[in-house]
Design a protein around this motif. Structure first.
Motif, PDB file in Angstrom:
ATOM      1  N   ASP A  40       0.870  -1.164   0.000  1.00 54.41           N
ATOM      2  CA  ASP A  40       0.000   0.000   0.000  1.00 54.41           C
ATOM      3  C   ASP A  40       0.910   1.218   0.000  1.00 54.41           C
ATOM      4  O   ASP A  40       1.712   1.400   0.923  1.00 54.41           O
ATOM      5  N   CYS A  41       0.794   2.029  -1.032  1.00 57.93           N
ATOM      6  CA  CYS A  41       1.646   3.207  -1.190  1.00 57.93           C
ATOM      7  C   CYS A  41       0.857   4.493  -1.009  1.00 57.93           C
ATOM      8  O   CYS A  41       1.144   5.527  -1.638  1.00 57.93           O
ATOM      9  N   GLY A  42      -0.178   4.443  -0.191  1.00 54.99           N
ATOM     10  CA  GLY A  42      -0.976   5.627   0.099  1.00 54.99           C
ATOM     11  C   GLY A  42      -1.631   6.186  -1.147  1.00 54.99           C
ATOM     12  O   GLY A  42      -2.185   5.451  -1.954  1.00 54.99           O
ATOM     13  N   SER A  43      -1.546   7.496  -1.310  1.00 59.46           N
ATOM     14  CA  SER A  43      -2.195   8.145  -2.452  1.00 59.46           C
ATOM     15  C   SER A  43      -1.550   7.793  -3.786  1.00 59.46           C
ATOM     16  O   SER A  43      -2.100   8.095  -4.843  1.00 59.46           O
ATOM     17  N   TYR A  44      -0.393   7.119  -3.747  1.00 55.17           N
ATOM     18  CA  TYR A  44       0.278   6.735  -4.996  1.00 55.17           C
ATOM     19  C   TYR A  44      -0.220   5.409  -5.535  1.00 55.17           C
ATOM     20  O   TYR A  44       0.100   5.028  -6.645  1.00 55.17           O
ATOM     21  N   SER A  46      -1.743   1.105  -4.754  1.00 55.90           N
ATOM     22  CA  SER A  46      -1.478  -0.151  -4.058  1.00 55.90           C
ATOM     23  C   SER A  46      -1.531  -1.264  -5.086  1.00 55.90           C
ATOM     24  O   SER A  46      -2.083  -1.104  -6.169  1.00 55.90           O
ATOM     25  N   THR A 131      10.678   2.276   0.077  1.00 55.75           N
ATOM     26  CA  THR A 131      10.711   3.718  -0.101  1.00 55.75           C
ATOM     27  C   THR A 131      11.371   4.003  -1.439  1.00 55.75           C
ATOM     28  O   THR A 131      12.462   3.496  -1.726  1.00 55.75           O
ATOM     29  N   VAL A 139       7.989   8.260  -2.084  1.00 58.21           N
ATOM     30  CA  VAL A 139       6.818   7.399  -2.004  1.00 58.21           C
ATOM     31  C   VAL A 139       7.121   6.311  -0.975  1.00 58.21           C
ATOM     32  O   VAL A 139       8.111   5.585  -1.112  1.00 58.21           O
ATOM     33  N   GLU A 140       6.283   6.235   0.042  1.00 55.62           N
ATOM     34  CA  GLU A 140       6.432   5.235   1.106  1.00 55.62           C
ATOM     35  C   GLU A 140       5.389   4.140   0.910  1.00 55.62           C
ATOM     36  O   GLU A 140       4.199   4.433   0.854  1.00 55.62           O
ATOM     37  N   CYS A 141       5.854   2.914   0.830  1.00 48.89           N
ATOM     38  CA  CYS A 141       4.948   1.779   0.665  1.00 48.89           C
ATOM     39  C   CYS A 141       5.113   0.830   1.851  1.00 48.89           C
ATOM     40  O   CYS A 141       6.231   0.598   2.309  1.00 48.89           O
ATOM     41  N   THR A 142       3.993   0.269   2.303  1.00 48.62           N
ATOM     42  CA  THR A 142       4.001  -0.672   3.419  1.00 48.62           C
ATOM     43  C   THR A 142       3.432  -1.997   2.929  1.00 48.62           C
ATOM     44  O   THR A 142       2.402  -2.020   2.249  1.00 48.62           O
ATOM     45  N   THR A 144       1.310  -5.148   2.892  1.00 50.78           N
ATOM     46  CA  THR A 144       0.000  -5.455   3.466  1.00 50.78           C
ATOM     47  C   THR A 144      -0.294  -6.948   3.444  1.00 50.78           C
ATOM     48  O   THR A 144      -1.397  -7.367   3.805  1.00 50.78           O
TER      49      THR A 144
END
Length: 154
Positions: A40-44, A46, A131, A139-142, A144
């Protein structure tokens, strides 16, 4: 006489080759070589990512290809700075970094790597965060999901 000398030389060369192979360092392998997970990269965005790992002694690399982030404009080769953070043996972290990437067309999925890091025999690594910095934009991605089929074991 020449024939026995020739055969003796072949035996010596064969013995030297066998000794050299026996003394060569064992090849290291990482399993699995390829794993997938979701980011999940937020507004960028997923989506899924594919990670490909390789190992050479204590040096390891991971290539990342993800549909979670697409390039809004064309991105030149070797212009994406990336850091992949992985859990290490369940209690620590390892980071793999690099700025190597193929040219990415506008609208194309982001690929980066090889990202370089250091491993020890038996390390178990599973991706947690990615990142990416492009044109000064971070861009920060987590992660999931867990890696499938499982963590990389070196």
């Amino acid at each position: 006489m020449k024939s026995s000398l020739k055969h003796g030389t072949l035996y010596v060369l064969g013995a030297l080759a066998a000794t050299t192979l026996a003394m060569a360092p064992a090849a290291h392998a990482v399993t699995p070589e390829t794993a997938t997970l979701s980011f999940d990269c937020g507004s960028y965005g997923s989506g899924t990512a594919t990670l490909k790992a390789t190992q050479d002694g204590t040096a390891a690399t991971v290539d990342v290809s993800t549909e979670a982030i697409t390039a809004p404009v064309a991105i030149g080769a070797n212009s994406v700075e990336s850091t992949l953070t992985l859990s290490k043996n369940g209690t620590d972290t390892a980071t793999f970094t690099g700025n190597s990437n193929p040219a990415i067309p506008a609208g194309g999925a982001v690929s980066t790597g090889p990202l370089a890091g250091t491993v020890a025999s038996g390390d178990s690594l599973e991706a947690r965060a990615l990142t990416i910095v492009v044109f000064g934009i971070t861009v920060e991605c987590t992660a999931t999901s867990p890696q499938n089929p499982g963590p990389f074991v070196f």
